[in-house]
Scaffold this motif. Structure first.
Motif, mmCIF file in Angstrom:
data_model
loop_
_atom_site.group_PDB
_atom_site.id
_atom_site.type_symbol
_atom_site.label_atom_id
_atom_site.label_comp_id
_atom_site.label_asym_id
_atom_site.label_seq_id
_atom_site.Cartn_x
_atom_site.Cartn_y
_atom_site.Cartn_z
ATOM 1 N N ALA A 116 0.882 -1.244 -0.047
ATOM 2 C CA ALA A 116 0.014 0.148 0.116
ATOM 3 C C ALA A 116 0.768 1.202 0.114
ATOM 4 C CB ALA A 116 -0.856 -0.016 1.228
ATOM 5 N N ASN A 117 0.298 2.287 -0.499
ATOM 6 C CA ASN A 117 0.855 3.742 -0.336
ATOM 7 C C ASN A 117 -0.135 4.272 0.671
ATOM 8 O OD1 ASN A 117 2.846 3.270 -2.104
ATOM 9 N ND2 ASN A 117 1.553 3.512 -4.116
ATOM 10 N N LEU A 118 0.329 4.575 1.715
ATOM 11 C CA LEU A 118 -0.398 5.051 2.797
ATOM 12 C C LEU A 118 -0.535 6.569 2.866
ATOM 13 C CD1 LEU A 118 0.654 2.759 6.018
ATOM 14 C CD2 LEU A 118 -1.288 2.307 4.242
ATOM 15 N N ILE A 119 -1.829 7.177 2.755
ATOM 16 C CA ILE A 119 -1.850 8.499 2.810
ATOM 17 C C ILE A 119 -2.456 8.895 4.399
ATOM 18 C CG2 ILE A 119 -3.100 10.526 2.211
ATOM 19 C CD1 ILE A 119 -3.254 9.549 -0.542
ATOM 20 N N PRO A 155 2.001 16.219 10.994
ATOM 21 C CA PRO A 155 1.554 16.479 9.464
ATOM 22 C C PRO A 155 1.250 15.216 8.701
ATOM 23 C CG PRO A 155 4.022 16.095 9.714
ATOM 24 C CD PRO A 155 3.451 15.938 11.117
ATOM 25 N N ASN A 156 0.617 15.566 7.586
ATOM 26 C CA ASN A 156 -0.082 14.581 6.770
ATOM 27 C C ASN A 156 1.488 13.924 6.149
ATOM 28 O OD1 ASN A 156 -1.342 12.849 4.926
ATOM 29 N ND2 ASN A 156 -1.253 14.382 3.421
ATOM 30 N N GLN A 157 1.488 12.537 6.023
ATOM 31 C CA GLN A 157 2.294 11.653 5.520
ATOM 32 C C GLN A 157 1.999 10.878 4.321
ATOM 33 O OE1 GLN A 157 3.929 10.110 9.410
ATOM 34 N NE2 GLN A 157 6.116 10.437 8.433
ATOM 35 N N PRO A 173 -9.569 7.826 17.318
ATOM 36 C CA PRO A 173 -9.617 9.003 16.327
ATOM 37 C C PRO A 173 -10.236 8.576 15.157
ATOM 38 C CG PRO A 173 -7.468 8.850 17.506
ATOM 39 C CD PRO A 173 -8.567 7.750 17.976
ATOM 40 N N LEU A 174 -10.834 9.570 14.406
ATOM 41 C CA LEU A 174 -11.400 9.284 12.953
ATOM 42 C C LEU A 174 -10.801 9.852 11.904
ATOM 43 C CD1 LEU A 174 -15.404 9.288 13.405
ATOM 44 C CD2 LEU A 174 -13.999 7.647 12.117
ATOM 45 N N GLY A 175 -10.831 9.774 10.834
ATOM 46 C CA GLY A 175 -10.224 10.405 9.702
ATOM 47 C C GLY A 175 -8.774 10.731 9.628
ATOM 48 N N VAL A 176 -7.888 9.475 10.147
ATOM 49 C CA VAL A 176 -6.490 9.588 10.418
ATOM 50 C C VAL A 176 -5.933 7.976 10.399
ATOM 51 C CG1 VAL A 176 -6.413 9.704 12.871
ATOM 52 C CG2 VAL A 176 -4.684 10.613 11.410
ATOM 53 N N THR A 203 3.137 14.256 -3.689
ATOM 54 C CA THR A 203 3.859 14.596 -2.358
ATOM 55 C C THR A 203 2.808 14.785 -1.324
ATOM 56 O OG1 THR A 203 4.191 16.833 -2.424
ATOM 57 C CG2 THR A 203 5.993 15.246 -3.719
ATOM 58 N N ALA A 204 3.098 14.950 -0.038
ATOM 59 C CA ALA A 204 2.167 15.109 0.891
ATOM 60 C C ALA A 204 1.865 16.645 0.705
ATOM 61 C CB ALA A 204 2.722 14.891 2.462
ATOM 62 N N GLY A 205 2.711 17.560 0.113
ATOM 63 C CA GLY A 205 2.586 18.763 0.088
ATOM 64 C C GLY A 205 1.751 19.229 -1.294
#
Ligand code: ZN
Length: 441
Positions: free
Chosen positions: A6-9, A14-16, A359-362, A383-385
């Motif tokens: 998987a490619n995890l978002i 910060p978002n990774q 937690p939700l959404g993460v 990218t995360a950006g």
């Protein structure tokens, strides 16, 4: 369950974006994220779900919707086209909701939930109306949500437009369902629904507050008619009037807020209430563009809902991104990070109030295993950006191939595992035909 390849978002802070990673979850909670080889060596006795290099990310959250509106799709409104939002309310919504039976309520919800599973929305905050089928309507929706395997917070919209008896029945339905959900640690939650200031008397607002001291979910100043009605009734603007009756608090959700003034924004901020933004609906009803960037700057947690449009939240992202640029004629307005702040950060915080156990959404250890797989092959570096702009310009709802909620796989490789879409939609077409007939009578 070990999700591999998987490619995890993560949508963390910060978002990774973690490439070639794996995610292990147990029951309804995520246990660990890590490099594939590490997790494969650690969790050897578990089911494996191969993500085939797809993006795996938290399920989307919808902050304000109306399952009951589903049968409006393709329906003709007799006579000249409605000229403004009050006309749309009277000639469409306030006739459609009266035509609904409990069976219609169930199927309206089911077809929306199928749409949500298929398009990766795993948590929804619904606002329901069915004036001729009030008692038990929230149970019927709750059953549909449970059948679908998703997560939802429900309420019934109290209004005086059908007389005091139905207003009382609406209050009773909210309170009954709130008590039923209290202390439960499941995928269902409750709040107290109010239609809007313009259809609520002082007596009813006081009765709602007397019945309930928690949060309310109410439409606010969607059209200027709501403000002028409130001024005429009470000498106060809408937010002042609701605050006067003690209805604003940190659990209250104020949908729309297109026509509030500066002082009303401050009152919402002081109360710690949430605002939800529904750009597709605002465009469709031609009610104007809410000043959401200013509300965010004021520190109000503005969230993103769909107001009954498709449960494909990236469509709402795109509408938000484009609408404010068009409305202001300024391409610098409503950037991708602002959309992300509403749709990801604030929606997760709002939903977290209803489902506080995890937690939700993460994607993080301990968070709920509400996940989607997205079959997206970026044509430029991702990218995360720059992720928000890949979502805005590249992601499509049909790229969601697998949906998991509370750890349960609801859709795998675009195949629904718990809902029979053909049978449910065949029945909903029959029911909708009958609703349309009653609507015309
Ligand atoms: Zn709404």
């Amino acid at each position: 369950m070990l999700i591999t390849n998987a490619n995890l978002i993560t949508w963390g802070q910060p978002n990774q974006i973690l490439e070639q990673h794996a995610l292990y979850y147990e029951g309804d909670r995520i246990v660990e994220l890590g490099p594939e080889a590490t997790l494969r060596a650690k969790y050897t006795q578990t089911d494996i779900l191969d993500a085939r290099e797809q993006y795996v990310m938290p399920g989307n959250i919808c902050a304000h919707t109306h399952f009951y509106g589903a049968f409006a799709r393709g329906m003709a409104i007799p006579g000249a086209p409605p000229k403004d939002f009050p006309d749309i309310l009277e000639r469409l919504w306030w006739k459609l909701d009266k035509a609904l039976t409990l069976d219609d309520v169930r199927h309206s919800a089911l077809v929306c939930l199928i749409d949500a599973v298929k398009h990766g929305t795993t948590t929804l905050i619904d606002h329901h109306a069915s004036p001729n089928a009030i008692d038990g309507s929230l149970d019927v929706i709750a059953e549909a949500v449970t059948q679908a395997g998703l997560r939802a917070a429900l309420c019934y919209e109290v209004t005086d437009r059908d007389g005091p008896e139905k207003a009382r029945a609406g209050i009773a339905e909210n309170m009954r369902f709130i008590k039923k959900c209290a202390g439960q640690d499941g995928a269902l939650a409750a709040t107290f629904g109010l239609h809007a200031s313009l259809s609520l008397s002082d007596e009813t607002l006081a009765a709602c507050r007397a019945a309930h001291s928690g949060g309310f979910h109410v439409h606010i100043a969607e059209h200027e008619a709501d403000e002028y009605d409130s001024l005429q009734r009470s000498g106060m603007r809408v937010v002042d009037r609701l605050q006067h009756f003690g209805l604003l608090n940190p659990q209250t959700i104020a949908a729309h807020c297109v026509h509030i003034d500066q002082r009303e924004a401050e009152l919402l901020k002081e109360a710690g209430s949430w605002v939800t933004h529904q750009p597709r609906s605002n465009m469709n009803n031609a009610v104007g563009a809410a000043a959401v960037e200013g509300l965010l700057r004021l520190g109000i947690k503005v969230c993103l809902g769909n107001d009954g449009f498709s449960n494909a939240m990236w469509e709402e992202w795109k509408a938000a991104y484009l609408y404010h640029k068009a409305a202001t004629r300024d391409p610098r307005r409503m950037g991708g990070y602002t959309v992300t702040e509403m749709a990801i950060t604030n929606n997760a915080a709002l939903a977290g109030g209803f489902f506080p156990t995890a937690p939700l959404g993460v994607l993080a250890p301990g968070a709920y295993a509400d996940l989607i797989f997205v079959e997206y092959h970026p044509i430029t570096p991702l990218t995360a950006g720059n992720l928000p702009w890949h979502i805005l310009f590249g992601f499509e709802p049909s790229m969601v191939t697998t949906t998991i909620a509370s750890g349960k796989v609801l859709m795998k490789d675009r195949r629904l595992l718990f809902l029979d879409e053909a049978a449910i939609t065949a029945r909903s077409r029959e029911l909708a035909q009958q609703v349309w007939q009653r609507f015309m009578e």
